[in-house]
Design an enzyme around this catalytic site. Structure first.
Site, PDB file in Angstrom:
ATOM      1  CD  GLN A 138      -3.074   1.194   0.649  1.00  0.00           C
ATOM      2  OE1 GLN A 138      -3.322   0.249  -0.100  1.00  0.00           O
ATOM      3  NE2 GLN A 138      -3.917   2.181   0.838  1.00  0.00           N
ATOM      4  NE  ARG A 175       2.717   3.953   3.378  1.00  0.00           N
ATOM      5  CZ  ARG A 175       1.552   3.695   3.933  1.00  0.00           C
ATOM      6  NH1 ARG A 175       0.912   4.647   4.600  1.00  0.00           N
ATOM      7  NH2 ARG A 175       0.989   2.505   3.830  1.00  0.00           N
ATOM      8  CG  HIS A 230      -2.094   9.984   2.825  1.00  0.00           C
ATOM      9  ND1 HIS A 230      -3.031  10.487   3.714  1.00  0.00           N
ATOM     10  CD2 HIS A 230      -2.556   8.763   2.451  1.00  0.00           C
ATOM     11  CE1 HIS A 230      -3.992   9.601   3.881  1.00  0.00           C
ATOM     12  NE2 HIS A 230      -3.729   8.541   3.128  1.00  0.00           N
ATOM     13  CG  ASP A 259     -10.928   6.602   0.183  1.00  0.00           C
ATOM     14  OD1 ASP A 259     -10.232   7.435  -0.437  1.00  0.00           O
ATOM     15  OD2 ASP A 259     -10.571   5.413   0.342  1.00  0.00           O
ATOM     16  CD  GLU A 299      -4.689  11.593   0.740  1.00  0.00           C
ATOM     17  OE1 GLU A 299      -4.087  10.898  -0.116  1.00  0.00           O
ATOM     18  OE2 GLU A 299      -5.552  11.112   1.516  1.00  0.00           O
TER      19      GLU A 299
END
Length: 311
Positions: free
Chosen positions: A115, A120, A190, A237, A287
């Site tokens: 994901q 990150r 994000h 979302d 985002e």
């Protein structure tokens, strides 16, 4: 270029310049300079003993970022932190930091790799720092590693430049293909903003094509945004394709934040609602994103900027 103050017990170079900083996993070593704190760039030890950079402008604004994930975790104007880190965030150098401004690269969302990709979850390095008229600037880099190559078999060079002004925080992300073959990627910042979710709203999205991932994220529903003001009434979302280069977030806490960009063509709004009951009322995500694939030939670069500012 300025020397960087190191306040934790990290090894240092002997040179008084920083033309090139030695790179080790998650760590950047630079000259200890007792005067550098006044220049607004300080490397210290953060949560979980992870290296953290503190930026302080001559106007009193402050930002913090971790080399793990290249993640900005705090942006304060006055005493108010405009970003949000979730209470369940883990600072162990293993899991991504949940909050602030995490990177999604080279994949946004689910896909062939884990994901949101690996940026990150990776250790970034400091390559440069500066101070321009009281505004501290720091540049981080990320390159391919055995960890990244195991899931994405390409050589690349990412540069992430962060500049702190009196009332704004600017970032520039540059991705260069250093491989001998072309590659494709998607990406996003994000960003988690501190907010009162019941009073938060976003302007600037009217007319965008939407991909609503609620209720089924694997089969988003296409639509068009008809509202002037978009709110967070429950689980949200939603991808907004072809978004404006400037959005306005009312965080419900008395602040209106301008989210301006160049070359981030899309936007995503997210709030987990009751799936994250402990904290969903305290933040919203707005985002900047590149949802469609960027195709990058060898030696070519892609650059996008973001500027967050508060009145």
């Amino acid at each position: 270029m300025v020397a960087i103050s190191m306040t934790c017990s990290l090894p240092t170079l002997t040179s008084s310049k920083l033309p090139r900083i030695n790179r080790y996993p998650g760590m950047a070593f630079a000259t200890v300079n007792k005067d550098a704190v006044s220049l607004g760039v300080k490397v210290t030890e953060g949560l979980g003993n992870l290296p953290k950079v503190v930026l302080t402008s001559s106007h009193g604004s402050e930002a913090e970022l971790y080399l793990y994930g290249g993640c900005v975790t705090s942006w304060k104007v006055g005493s108010k932190d405009l970003l949000f880190v979730r209470p369940d965030a883990v600072f162990n150098g293993q899991k991504p930091i949940s909050g602030g401004i995490p990177h999604c690269f080279p994949q946004f969302g689910p896909g062939p790799m884990q994901q949101h990709g690996f940026a990150r979850n990776s250790n970034w390095s400091i390559v440069d720092s500066d101070n321009v008229d009281g505004s501290p600037v720091i540049t981080l880099e990320l390159k391919e590693s055995p960890y990244s190559l195991a899931m994405w078999d390409y050589s690349f060079h990412a540069l992430y430049k962060i500049t702190l002004h009196e009332k704004s925080l600017s970032t520039e992300l540059k991705i260069t293909n250093t491989d001998s073959k072309p590659f494709s990627f998607t990406t996003a910042l994000h960003t988690y903003f501190s907010a009162s979710v019941s009073g938060a709203s976003v302007r600037g999205l009217k007319g965008c094509k939407t991909l609503n991932k609620d209720p089924d994220p694997k089969n988003p529903v296409e639509g068009k945004e008809e509202r002037d003001v978009v709110t967070y009434p429950g689980f949200v979302d939603c991808v907004y394709l072809g978004a404006s280069n400037e959005l306005y977030l009312d965080n419900g806490l008395g602040d209106v934040i301008s989210i301006k960009n160049t070359n981030w063509p899309d936007a995503v709004l997210w709030n987990p609602h009751l799936t994250m009951e402990a904290c969903y009322k305290d933040f919203v995500c707005v985002e900047n994103a590149q949802i469609g694939s960027v195709d990058l030939e060898p030696e070519k670069s892609w650059v996008a900027t973001q500027q967050l500012s508060v009145g």
